[in-house]
Scaffold this motif. Structure first.
Motif, PDB file in Angstrom:
ATOM      1  N   ALA A 198      22.985  40.060  62.099  1.00  0.00           N
ATOM      2  CA  ALA A 198      23.701  38.950  61.520  1.00  0.00           C
ATOM      3  C   ALA A 198      24.614  39.243  60.592  1.00  0.00           C
ATOM      4  N   THR A 199      24.191  39.949  59.509  1.00  0.00           N
ATOM      5  CA  THR A 199      25.300  40.369  58.638  1.00  0.00           C
ATOM      6  C   THR A 199      26.614  40.990  59.206  1.00  0.00           C
ATOM      7  N   LEU A 200      26.232  42.053  60.431  1.00  0.00           N
ATOM      8  CA  LEU A 200      27.271  42.595  60.934  1.00  0.00           C
ATOM      9  C   LEU A 200      28.213  41.977  61.874  1.00  0.00           C
ATOM     10  N   GLY A 201      27.547  40.748  62.272  1.00  0.00           N
ATOM     11  CA  GLY A 201      28.082  39.904  62.984  1.00  0.00           C
ATOM     12  C   GLY A 201      29.300  38.992  62.109  1.00  0.00           C
ATOM     13  N   VAL A 202      28.630  38.817  60.809  1.00  0.00           N
ATOM     14  CA  VAL A 202      29.741  38.017  60.066  1.00  0.00           C
ATOM     15  C   VAL A 202      30.670  38.981  59.535  1.00  0.00           C
ATOM     16  N   ALA A 203      30.426  40.365  59.338  1.00  0.00           N
ATOM     17  CA  ALA A 203      31.405  41.179  58.881  1.00  0.00           C
ATOM     18  C   ALA A 203      32.471  41.411  59.855  1.00  0.00           C
ATOM     19  N   THR A 204      31.959  41.465  61.230  1.00  0.00           N
ATOM     20  CA  THR A 204      33.090  41.607  62.121  1.00  0.00           C
ATOM     21  C   THR A 204      34.086  40.094  62.352  1.00  0.00           C
ATOM     22  N   LEU A 205      33.521  39.151  62.183  1.00  0.00           N
ATOM     23  CA  LEU A 205      34.284  37.771  62.200  1.00  0.00           C
ATOM     24  C   LEU A 205      35.124  38.055  60.974  1.00  0.00           C
ATOM     25  N   VAL A 206      34.707  38.469  59.826  1.00  0.00           N
ATOM     26  CA  VAL A 206      35.714  38.711  58.615  1.00  0.00           C
ATOM     27  C   VAL A 206      36.713  39.543  58.844  1.00  0.00           C
ATOM     28  N   VAL A 207      36.719  40.545  59.349  1.00  0.00           N
ATOM     29  CA  VAL A 207      37.630  41.592  59.874  1.00  0.00           C
ATOM     30  C   VAL A 207      38.544  40.817  60.841  1.00  0.00           C
ATOM     31  N   ALA A 208      38.067  40.192  61.836  1.00  0.00           N
ATOM     32  CA  ALA A 208      38.945  39.716  62.855  1.00  0.00           C
ATOM     33  C   ALA A 208      39.898  38.460  62.432  1.00  0.00           C
ATOM     34  N   GLY A 209      38.916  37.752  61.483  1.00  0.00           N
ATOM     35  CA  GLY A 209      39.800  36.427  60.827  1.00  0.00           C
ATOM     36  C   GLY A 209      40.906  37.110  59.887  1.00  0.00           C
ATOM     37  N   SER A 210      40.547  38.181  59.005  1.00  0.00           N
ATOM     38  CA  SER A 210      41.544  38.752  58.349  1.00  0.00           C
ATOM     39  C   SER A 210      42.948  39.391  59.062  1.00  0.00           C
ATOM     40  N   VAL A 229      34.665  42.580  53.209  1.00  0.00           N
ATOM     41  CA  VAL A 229      33.221  43.157  54.060  1.00  0.00           C
ATOM     42  C   VAL A 229      32.293  43.777  53.164  1.00  0.00           C
ATOM     43  N   ILE A 230      32.715  44.507  52.175  1.00  0.00           N
ATOM     44  CA  ILE A 230      31.576  44.787  51.084  1.00  0.00           C
ATOM     45  C   ILE A 230      30.624  43.701  50.607  1.00  0.00           C
ATOM     46  N   ALA A 231      31.527  42.726  50.179  1.00  0.00           N
ATOM     47  CA  ALA A 231      30.961  41.533  49.665  1.00  0.00           C
ATOM     48  C   ALA A 231      30.068  40.878  50.578  1.00  0.00           C
ATOM     49  N   VAL A 232      30.407  40.847  51.928  1.00  0.00           N
ATOM     50  CA  VAL A 232      29.350  40.238  53.164  1.00  0.00           C
ATOM     51  C   VAL A 232      28.140  41.288  53.173  1.00  0.00           C
ATOM     52  N   LEU A 233      28.274  42.503  53.373  1.00  0.00           N
ATOM     53  CA  LEU A 233      27.118  43.356  53.498  1.00  0.00           C
ATOM     54  C   LEU A 233      26.384  43.297  52.142  1.00  0.00           C
ATOM     55  N   ALA A 234      27.033  43.365  50.887  1.00  0.00           N
ATOM     56  CA  ALA A 234      26.020  42.979  49.709  1.00  0.00           C
ATOM     57  C   ALA A 234      25.301  41.722  49.742  1.00  0.00           C
ATOM     58  N   ALA A 235      25.682  40.597  50.344  1.00  0.00           N
ATOM     59  CA  ALA A 235      25.111  39.516  50.345  1.00  0.00           C
ATOM     60  C   ALA A 235      23.988  39.694  51.582  1.00  0.00           C
ATOM     61  N   GLY A 236      24.088  40.093  52.549  1.00  0.00           N
ATOM     62  CA  GLY A 236      23.171  40.333  53.568  1.00  0.00           C
ATOM     63  C   GLY A 236      22.047  41.197  53.235  1.00  0.00           C
ATOM     64  N   LEU A 237      22.285  42.337  52.164  1.00  0.00           N
ATOM     65  CA  LEU A 237      21.322  43.095  51.799  1.00  0.00           C
ATOM     66  C   LEU A 237      20.373  42.464  50.881  1.00  0.00           C
ATOM     67  N   LEU A 238      21.043  41.659  49.919  1.00  0.00           N
ATOM     68  CA  LEU A 238      20.264  40.698  49.132  1.00  0.00           C
ATOM     69  C   LEU A 238      19.278  39.558  49.837  1.00  0.00           C
TER      70      LEU A 238
END
Length: 389
Positions: A198-210, A229-238
């Motif tokens: 799910a986190t990788l999916g959100v990160a992909t959407l962030v890259v595409a949207g950017s 992307v780092i912020a999304v991955l850090a949130a997913g890790l937490l």
């Protein structure tokens, strides 16, 4: 009360509950101030994950550093009555001295000012994600009792006692046979939530949207997108740390953080973006329109310029010290500014603090006439001096 009001009230109640039962910084097992270890023990998650999250946030616009310092100030240490910050207002005892508390507070302001001044929208997103993670931690794991780093002492069995009575409480029954172990049904394998995917999916959407947003806004550069992307991955890790999943994100988060830090700190146009820069032009033509450096010391010496003519230049830095020497008799029109926090001394006009500026015109010892210099000296965080000597 409307549904929105109830939701906001629920969020406020959760945050109040977090403050009432906030983490305690332990004395043992910590690496620095115990903030990450205290959070991990409070919510029974892996301390390594919390530490990596702080490092990732520090590399994502610098948010992790002021957040850690703030946690150091507002979270009490094990055995203390109150936090160091509360101790300053005489609400109770803290083992940290008042001098140390004031020093941490002083460090907090430039750290936060530099973060806000350099990160922009990325900092806002990262802060919002961090607050959301704290809310989710308290909402889902706030009911858990804090873990402890100390293990209970082992029970020493009495010699000759059977395994079912290690303390020898019933010696009259020692001759009874050991009870057969009760068969246990196989434990069902827990189904881990797919936080990583799910986190990788959100990160992909962030890259595409950017990429799409970059058509209209120049803000979405590669370093800024990597920071998001780092912020999304850090949130997913937490989130994964207390839902059981997402640990594999570490292997993507760490190298991406290193790349992002390098792209935001080091310029690939030349070696003068990080370190020391010195320039001493001898003719008007040699004076550049702009002298700039990201982090370090910059010195511009204009004292060897001719006594007539006019020149205009800008000296700019993100973090560090800038010194400009101007000729004794030159007519200097200047503007010095620290957009976040700094100390200014420009031809004896001084200012220091947050978002400060001085400007004016100084005609030199001989009055009006001779070389004319139009000078802008701009910094984000640092010291600025314009000297006539």
């Amino acid at each position: 009360m409307s549904g929105t009001e109830k939701a906001l009230q629920g969020v406020a109640d959760t945050l109040r509950e977090f403050w009432a039962h906030r983490p305690v910084r332990p004395r043992a097992g910590r690496k620095l101030g115990g903030v990450a270890t205290g959070i991990a023990l409070r919510y029974q998650i892996d301390p390594v994950i919390v530490r990596i999250a702080f490092v990732a946030l520090a590399l994502s616009g610098g948010v992790g550093l002021p957040m850690y310092l703030l946690g150091w100030l507002v979270l009490p240490e094990e055995g203390d009555e109150v936090s160091p910050l509360e101790s300053l207002t005489n609400k109770g005892h803290s083992s940290m001295s008042q001098a140390q508390t004031v020093l941490l507070g002083i460090l907090l302001f430039p750290a936060f000012a530099f973060t806000v001044g350099s990160g922009g929208f990325q900092v806002f997103v990262t802060l919002a994600a961090s607050v959301a993670c704290i809310y989710l931690l308290q909402k889902n794991r706030g009911h858990l009792a804090p873990a402890t780093l100390a293990e209970p002492p082992p029970v020493t069995p009495v010699p000759g006692a059977p395994a079912w009575d290690p303390l020898g409480a019933a010696p009259f029954a020692w001759d009874l046979p050991e009870p057969a172990p009760r068969p246990q049904p196989p434990a069902p394998r827990p189904r881990k939530p797919r936080i990583g995917l799910a986190t990788l999916g959100v990160a992909t959407l962030v890259v595409a949207g950017s990429a799409i947003a970059g058509i209209w806004s120049p803000w979405f550069t590669a370093p800024h997108v990597i920071g998001l992307v780092i912020a999304v991955l850090a949130a997913g890790l937490l989130i994964g740390s207390f839902t059981g999943g997402g640990r594999g994100l570490i292997w993507l988060l760490v190298p991406l953080s290193v790349v992002g830090f390098g792209m935001t700190t080091i310029s690939f146009d030349g070696p003068t973006d990080f370190g020391d820069l010195k320039a001493t032009p001898k003719t008007l033509a040699e004076v550049k329109d702009k002298y700039e450096i990201s982090v370090g010391s910059l010195m511009l010496d204009l004292r060897e310029l001719p006594d007539s003519g006019s020149v205009k230049t800008t000296v700019e830095s993100d973090l560090g010290e800038m010194v400009v020497h101007v000729p004794k008799n030159a007519d200097v029109t200047f503007r010095c500014e620290a957009s976040s926090i700094g100390e200014l001394n420009c031809l004896d006009r001084r200012a220091d603090g947050s978002t400060v500026q001085v400007d004016g015109t100084d005609l030199g010892a001989d009055g009006e006439g001779g070389l004319k210099i139009d000078l802008d000296v701009l910094t984000n965080v640092g010291e600025v001096r314009v000297l006539r000597d």
